[in-house]
Design a protein around this motif. Sequence first.
Motif, PDB file in Angstrom:
ATOM      1  N   ASN A 133       0.859  11.921   4.196  1.00  0.00           N
ATOM      2  CA  ASN A 133       0.501  11.237   2.952  1.00  0.00           C
ATOM      3  C   ASN A 133       0.056   9.803   3.227  1.00  0.00           C
ATOM      4  OD1 ASN A 133       0.372  11.114   0.067  1.00  0.00           O
ATOM      5  ND2 ASN A 133       2.291   9.976   0.040  1.00  0.00           N
ATOM      6  N   VAL A 134      -1.120   9.427   2.749  1.00  0.00           N
ATOM      7  CA  VAL A 134      -1.640   8.077   2.931  1.00  0.00           C
ATOM      8  C   VAL A 134      -0.943   7.136   1.940  1.00  0.00           C
ATOM      9  CG1 VAL A 134      -3.700   6.623   2.864  1.00  0.00           C
ATOM     10  CG2 VAL A 134      -3.864   8.980   3.707  1.00  0.00           C
ATOM     11  N   THR A 135      -0.486   5.993   2.432  1.00  0.00           N
ATOM     12  CA  THR A 135       0.254   5.061   1.580  1.00  0.00           C
ATOM     13  C   THR A 135      -0.500   3.744   1.444  1.00  0.00           C
ATOM     14  OG1 THR A 135       1.529   4.198   3.458  1.00  0.00           O
ATOM     15  CG2 THR A 135       2.461   6.064   2.256  1.00  0.00           C
ATOM     16  N   THR A 136      -0.112   2.972   0.421  1.00  0.00           N
ATOM     17  CA  THR A 136      -0.738   1.671   0.212  1.00  0.00           C
ATOM     18  C   THR A 136       0.198   0.771  -0.584  1.00  0.00           C
ATOM     19  OG1 THR A 136      -2.797   0.564  -0.420  1.00  0.00           O
ATOM     20  CG2 THR A 136      -1.974   2.236  -1.937  1.00  0.00           C
ATOM     21  N   ASP A 137      -0.316  -0.376  -0.972  1.00  0.00           N
ATOM     22  CA  ASP A 137       0.427  -1.392  -1.711  1.00  0.00           C
ATOM     23  C   ASP A 137       0.734  -0.901  -3.126  1.00  0.00           C
ATOM     24  OD1 ASP A 137       1.312  -3.720  -2.925  1.00  0.00           O
ATOM     25  OD2 ASP A 137      -0.543  -4.833  -2.641  1.00  0.00           O
ATOM     26  N   HIS A 138       1.989  -1.043  -3.553  1.00  0.00           N
ATOM     27  CA  HIS A 138       2.361  -0.606  -4.904  1.00  0.00           C
ATOM     28  C   HIS A 138       1.820  -1.539  -5.987  1.00  0.00           C
ATOM     29  CE1 HIS A 138       5.652  -2.819  -2.890  1.00  0.00           C
ATOM     30  NE2 HIS A 138       5.794  -3.463  -4.034  1.00  0.00           N
ATOM     31  N   PHE A 139       1.247  -2.682  -5.599  1.00  0.00           N
ATOM     32  CA  PHE A 139       0.575  -3.559  -6.559  1.00  0.00           C
ATOM     33  C   PHE A 139      -0.948  -3.469  -6.442  1.00  0.00           C
ATOM     34  CE2 PHE A 139       4.581  -6.307  -6.039  1.00  0.00           C
ATOM     35  CZ  PHE A 139       5.205  -5.714  -7.124  1.00  0.00           C
ATOM     36  N   ALA A 140      -1.433  -2.398  -5.843  1.00  0.00           N
ATOM     37  CA  ALA A 140      -2.875  -2.230  -5.648  1.00  0.00           C
ATOM     38  C   ALA A 140      -3.611  -2.295  -6.980  1.00  0.00           C
ATOM     39  CB  ALA A 140      -3.164  -0.904  -4.955  1.00  0.00           C
ATOM     40  N   GLY A 141      -4.704  -3.034  -6.998  1.00  0.00           N
ATOM     41  CA  GLY A 141      -5.526  -3.143  -8.193  1.00  0.00           C
ATOM     42  C   GLY A 141      -5.117  -4.217  -9.163  1.00  0.00           C
ATOM     43  N   ILE A 142      -3.876  -4.734  -9.017  1.00  0.00           N
ATOM     44  CA  ILE A 142      -3.406  -5.743  -9.986  1.00  0.00           C
ATOM     45  C   ILE A 142      -2.884  -7.004  -9.309  1.00  0.00           C
ATOM     46  CG2 ILE A 142      -2.894  -4.010 -11.738  1.00  0.00           C
ATOM     47  CD1 ILE A 142       0.073  -5.616 -10.198  1.00  0.00           C
ATOM     48  N   ALA A 143      -2.821  -7.023  -7.981  1.00  0.00           N
ATOM     49  CA  ALA A 143      -2.241  -8.160  -7.272  1.00  0.00           C
ATOM     50  C   ALA A 143      -3.177  -9.370  -7.297  1.00  0.00           C
ATOM     51  CB  ALA A 143      -1.933  -7.782  -5.822  1.00  0.00           C
ATOM     52  N   PRO A 144      -2.664 -10.552  -7.601  1.00  0.00           N
ATOM     53  CA  PRO A 144      -3.514 -11.747  -7.617  1.00  0.00           C
ATOM     54  C   PRO A 144      -4.129 -12.077  -6.259  1.00  0.00           C
ATOM     55  CG  PRO A 144      -1.487 -12.149  -8.837  1.00  0.00           C
ATOM     56  CD  PRO A 144      -1.314 -10.832  -8.136  1.00  0.00           C
TER      57      PRO A 144
END
Length: 560
Positions: free
Chosen positions: A125-136
């Motif tokens: 499973n590919v993972t990423t930042d849980h704030f992706a798309g909304i992080a300043p």
Amino acid sequence: MYRYDTIDHAIVTARVAQFRDQTRRFLAGELTEDAFRPLRLQNGLYTQRHGPMLRIAVPYGLLSAAQFRTLANISRRYDRGVGHFTTRHNLQLNWVQLAQVPDILADLAKAELHAIQTSGNCIRNVTTDHFAGIAPDEIADPRPWAELLRQWSSFHPEFAYLPRKFKVAVSGSAEDRAAIQVHDLGLQLVKNAAGELGFRVYAGGGLGRTPLLAKELRDFLPWQHLLTYSEALVRVYNRHGRRDNAYKSRIKILLKALGSAEFSRQVEAEWAHLRDGPSTLTQAEVDRVSEQFQAPDYENLADEDLCHIAFQREDQAFARWVERNVHAHRIPGYRAVTLSLKKPGAAPGDASAAQMEAVAELAQRFSFGEVRVSHEQNLILADVAQRDLYTVWQRAKAAGLASPTVGLLADLIACPGGDFCALANAKSLPIAAAIQERFADLDYLHDIGPLELNISGCMNSCGHHHLGAIGILGVDKCGEEWYQITLGGAQGNTAAIGRVMGPAVPAADVPDVVERLIKTYLANRHADENFGDALRRIGLKPFRNSVYSSKLPERKISNA
């Protein structure tokens, strides 16, 4: 979020039918255990201490409210009404019946979920930042790239049976919140001097028996070549990775043996055959996927809501929760909220079916119908209007999801350990419970400040103990459970592998050891100095002396 197209539906439905027949043949004695094992593994099915465990994929940690309700229903219908969220975003069900697994997979498929490649020697499973798309601090949204990697890697015929599992993480922000330096392949979105988007490429990171930080192979890979370069890299690993020794089979061992320069040379040579080939990404293909990750219909709000400010002034408990569990958002008037799965008395990462339903309801009403899973084993509502935070807090508190401890010692990470896992040398959950009980005072936790404590039940490091400022590893000593302590681990841009402090200690001593370490830190820290910085400044010796210079009091830890 990404929605299945006709191809996705056809592939997942066909896999369910295929595995249903494989399971039928195994239960009828027509397939041996050895023949069935690789088939069940690539469908997420493990054999654990108490029976089968099913690991459900949550690609890049993103779920709709409807999908979350499906997980709640499945956990209630086929399990014991509890699911465990892991450090790779996935959900594990620990009490399923083998004969019912095809039915579970069929129910998942209806909700555009699956358990494909959550185990086995394949690209996971590919993972990423849980704030992706909304992080300043975001440079570019990593979710479309994670989805492109998911589509590329799913059922890849060349990589179905790699030397060992292969994990990929993508970060799109200035601060790495996806732990890319401890992945087999880590990708950091960057822009070059001309403002063009691409990737800094890392390879050969990983924890487990031989913890290593990844090596940088390329400082800038144009985005068009993401898949062709990744394919070249995995090909080199597939060709030369060891298959004679499971402990030396990961790409990190190959890269260390060859050296990063030689490994990179071989990848570049392989890439020469693939570059500009059919897997080269086009703008049209990137746009097709990116279209499914468009921002929701945000309102035009002031960045600070007056009622919210008043609630913070009047309610200290709410203010404390906001301080720890509410995070910045790139859109004025919105915040991200962490729903804590670290309630005392429950295993870290566990959520009951009722809690999952409560989260789905919160997401539907207050966060555009979306839920995220973090690798810290918590849940995220990414798009909450600041004016709604007080209501969200009250409802989260009623569901047991509002522990105001995110980033503090009590927000510890722990694998299921010996209570469930057949590979574990020792239990993790009783240790976690004992530490949470010892450090239950919120004022004391806030005085200590941010501190990551991670627990693993074996060297596989599913609890990421190597990355904890304080790491705890369960070991077996003559049939008894002991615990090795590491100090100084860190994730993010300054990732570090923790160092072993000294001899392992018995289970009953672990809370006292942690308390002595904390007291040593508090006695020696400078103003605004975190645990890791203090450790680097004064060294291991004061911490080691605090633990081993005098006898620890005898205490008991419940194994319940």
